[in-house]
Design a protein around this motif. Sequence first.
Motif, PDB file in Angstrom:
ATOM      1  N   ALA A   1      43.805  32.360   8.756  1.00  0.00           N
ATOM      2  CA  ALA A   1      45.162  32.745   9.135  1.00  0.00           C
ATOM      3  C   ALA A   1      46.180  32.107   8.186  1.00  0.00           C
ATOM      4  O   ALA A   1      46.154  30.910   7.962  1.00  0.00           O
ATOM      5  N   GLY A   2      47.028  32.941   7.608  1.00  0.00           N
ATOM      6  CA  GLY A   2      48.076  32.466   6.728  1.00  0.00           C
ATOM      7  C   GLY A   2      47.671  32.247   5.290  1.00  0.00           C
ATOM      8  O   GLY A   2      48.495  31.864   4.470  1.00  0.00           O
ATOM      9  N   LYS A   3      46.418  32.521   4.934  1.00  0.00           N
ATOM     10  CA  LYS A   3      45.962  32.323   3.555  1.00  0.00           C
ATOM     11  C   LYS A   3      46.186  33.575   2.717  1.00  0.00           C
ATOM     12  O   LYS A   3      45.986  34.697   3.194  1.00  0.00           O
ATOM     13  N   TRP A   4      46.594  33.378   1.466  1.00  0.00           N
ATOM     14  CA  TRP A   4      46.834  34.482   0.546  1.00  0.00           C
ATOM     15  C   TRP A   4      45.550  35.270   0.309  1.00  0.00           C
ATOM     16  O   TRP A   4      44.471  34.696   0.134  1.00  0.00           O
ATOM     17  N   ALA A   5      45.657  36.584   0.307  1.00  0.00           N
ATOM     18  CA  ALA A   5      44.557  37.489  -0.049  1.00  0.00           C
ATOM     19  C   ALA A   5      45.148  38.622  -0.876  1.00  0.00           C
ATOM     20  O   ALA A   5      46.157  39.212  -0.493  1.00  0.00           O
TER      21      ALA A   5
ATOM     22  N   PRO B   1      45.870  42.145  -2.049  1.00  0.00           N
ATOM     23  CA  PRO B   1      45.708  43.465  -1.428  1.00  0.00           C
ATOM     24  C   PRO B   1      44.690  44.309  -2.182  1.00  0.00           C
ATOM     25  O   PRO B   1      44.501  44.135  -3.387  1.00  0.00           O
ATOM     26  N   ALA B   2      44.050  45.216  -1.492  1.00  0.00           N
ATOM     27  CA  ALA B   2      43.065  46.118  -2.109  1.00  0.00           C
ATOM     28  C   ALA B   2      43.738  46.941  -3.200  1.00  0.00           C
ATOM     29  O   ALA B   2      44.944  47.199  -3.140  1.00  0.00           O
ATOM     30  N   ALA B   3      42.967  47.352  -4.170  1.00  0.00           N
ATOM     31  CA  ALA B   3      43.491  48.165  -5.273  1.00  0.00           C
ATOM     32  C   ALA B   3      44.240  49.375  -4.721  1.00  0.00           C
ATOM     33  O   ALA B   3      43.743  50.081  -3.852  1.00  0.00           O
ATOM     34  N   GLY B   4      45.449  49.578  -5.199  1.00  0.00           N
ATOM     35  CA  GLY B   4      46.262  50.715  -4.767  1.00  0.00           C
ATOM     36  C   GLY B   4      47.078  50.453  -3.511  1.00  0.00           C
ATOM     37  O   GLY B   4      47.928  51.261  -3.157  1.00  0.00           O
ATOM     38  N   ALA B   5      46.836  49.331  -2.837  1.00  0.00           N
ATOM     39  CA  ALA B   5      47.597  49.012  -1.616  1.00  0.00           C
ATOM     40  C   ALA B   5      48.834  48.202  -1.971  1.00  0.00           C
ATOM     41  O   ALA B   5      48.792  47.342  -2.847  1.00  0.00           O
ATOM     42  N   ALA B   6      49.940  48.478  -1.298  1.00  0.00           N
ATOM     43  CA  ALA B   6      51.186  47.754  -1.567  1.00  0.00           C
ATOM     44  C   ALA B   6      51.119  46.326  -1.027  1.00  0.00           C
ATOM     45  O   ALA B   6      51.725  45.421  -1.575  1.00  0.00           O
ATOM     46  N   ASN B   7      50.395  46.127   0.064  1.00  0.00           N
ATOM     47  CA  ASN B   7      50.315  44.822   0.711  1.00  0.00           C
ATOM     48  C   ASN B   7      49.037  44.759   1.547  1.00  0.00           C
ATOM     49  O   ASN B   7      48.260  45.702   1.565  1.00  0.00           O
ATOM     50  N   ASP B   8      48.842  43.638   2.216  1.00  0.00           N
ATOM     51  CA  ASP B   8      47.615  43.437   2.988  1.00  0.00           C
ATOM     52  C   ASP B   8      47.970  42.852   4.352  1.00  0.00           C
ATOM     53  O   ASP B   8      48.623  41.811   4.417  1.00  0.00           O
ATOM     54  N   TRP B   9      47.561  43.509   5.427  1.00  0.00           N
ATOM     55  CA  TRP B   9      47.762  43.016   6.800  1.00  0.00           C
ATOM     56  C   TRP B   9      46.403  42.897   7.459  1.00  0.00           C
ATOM     57  O   TRP B   9      45.631  43.862   7.486  1.00  0.00           O
ATOM     58  N   VAL B  10      46.100  41.711   7.988  1.00  0.00           N
ATOM     59  CA  VAL B  10      44.849  41.475   8.705  1.00  0.00           C
ATOM     60  C   VAL B  10      45.202  40.806  10.022  1.00  0.00           C
ATOM     61  O   VAL B  10      45.846  39.754  10.040  1.00  0.00           O
ATOM     62  N   GLU B  11      44.818  41.438  11.127  1.00  0.00           N
ATOM     63  CA  GLU B  11      45.014  40.832  12.448  1.00  0.00           C
ATOM     64  C   GLU B  11      43.790  39.977  12.748  1.00  0.00           C
ATOM     65  O   GLU B  11      42.668  40.469  12.742  1.00  0.00           O
ATOM     66  N   GLN B  12      44.010  38.678  13.013  1.00  0.00           N
ATOM     67  CA  GLN B  12      42.899  37.755  13.207  1.00  0.00           C
ATOM     68  C   GLN B  12      42.649  37.371  14.663  1.00  0.00           C
ATOM     69  O   GLN B  12      41.583  36.863  14.984  1.00  0.00           O
ATOM     70  N   LEU B  13      43.619  37.621  15.521  1.00  0.00           N
ATOM     71  CA  LEU B  13      43.450  37.320  16.942  1.00  0.00           C
ATOM     72  C   LEU B  13      44.341  38.261  17.734  1.00  0.00           C
ATOM     73  O   LEU B  13      45.495  38.493  17.352  1.00  0.00           O
ATOM     74  N   LYS B  14      43.800  38.786  18.828  1.00  0.00           N
ATOM     75  CA  LYS B  14      44.609  39.636  19.708  1.00  0.00           C
ATOM     76  C   LYS B  14      44.194  39.392  21.144  1.00  0.00           C
ATOM     77  O   LYS B  14      43.032  39.541  21.500  1.00  0.00           O
TER      78      LYS B  14
ATOM     79  N   SER C   1      49.483  38.256  19.411  1.00  0.00           N
ATOM     80  CA  SER C   1      48.483  38.458  18.363  1.00  0.00           C
ATOM     81  C   SER C   1      48.915  37.663  17.141  1.00  0.00           C
ATOM     82  O   SER C   1      50.097  37.347  16.964  1.00  0.00           O
ATOM     83  N   VAL C   2      47.925  37.308  16.318  1.00  0.00           N
ATOM     84  CA  VAL C   2      48.146  36.510  15.120  1.00  0.00           C
ATOM     85  C   VAL C   2      47.474  37.218  13.958  1.00  0.00           C
ATOM     86  O   VAL C   2      46.349  37.712  14.087  1.00  0.00           O
ATOM     87  N   GLY C   3      48.173  37.236  12.832  1.00  0.00           N
ATOM     88  CA  GLY C   3      47.588  37.839  11.648  1.00  0.00           C
ATOM     89  C   GLY C   3      48.199  37.274  10.390  1.00  0.00           C
ATOM     90  O   GLY C   3      49.064  36.398  10.431  1.00  0.00           O
ATOM     91  N   THR C   4      47.738  37.802   9.268  1.00  0.00           N
ATOM     92  CA  THR C   4      48.231  37.386   7.958  1.00  0.00           C
ATOM     93  C   THR C   4      48.733  38.613   7.219  1.00  0.00           C
ATOM     94  O   THR C   4      48.054  39.637   7.174  1.00  0.00           O
ATOM     95  N   TYR C   5      49.923  38.484   6.641  1.00  0.00           N
ATOM     96  CA  TYR C   5      50.541  39.559   5.870  1.00  0.00           C
ATOM     97  C   TYR C   5      50.770  39.030   4.465  1.00  0.00           C
ATOM     98  O   TYR C   5      51.411  37.980   4.301  1.00  0.00           O
ATOM     99  N   CYS C   6      50.231  39.715   3.449  1.00  0.00           N
ATOM    100  CA  CYS C   6      50.346  39.292   2.061  1.00  0.00           C
ATOM    101  C   CYS C   6      50.968  40.392   1.216  1.00  0.00           C
ATOM    102  O   CYS C   6      50.578  41.559   1.328  1.00  0.00           O
ATOM    103  N   ILE C   7      51.915  40.001   0.365  1.00  0.00           N
ATOM    104  CA  ILE C   7      52.561  40.926  -0.562  1.00  0.00           C
ATOM    105  C   ILE C   7      52.565  40.245  -1.934  1.00  0.00           C
ATOM    106  O   ILE C   7      53.048  39.116  -2.059  1.00  0.00           O
TER     107      ILE C   7
END
Length: 109
Positions: A7-11, A13-26, A31-37
């Motif tokens: 949670a909160g660690k930089w990742a 984004p997949a090729a062609g994706a503008a950003n990366d959202w991963v929900e880690q707990l719901k 809910s808790v997740g990580t959003y990377c741009i």
Amino acid sequence: MEIIKGAGKWAQPAAGAANDWVEQLKVPDLSVGTYCIPAGGVDDQSPHTEDEIYVVTAGRARIVAASSEAEVGPGAVIFVPAGEEHRFVDISEDLALLVVFGPAYGSRA
């Protein structure tokens, strides 16, 4: 109790994706997740139906919302109420955000 790994660690984004959202707990009430741009990237999110807290864990940017705007970096904690238009702009360093939604993301949709 649960340790939320990654949670909160930089990742990158997949090729062609503008950003990366991963929900880690719901659970029903949050809910808790990580959003990377990546630096120079585009934040393409829409307003959410849940209240939201961001904790900047890495990177630098500016957040622009209907009510105000601010420069943010590691350690910044940002509250955005449900329904408020907001986005991160001028992302000068890879941005990683720990995101907490209350109630859980998508539960009010």
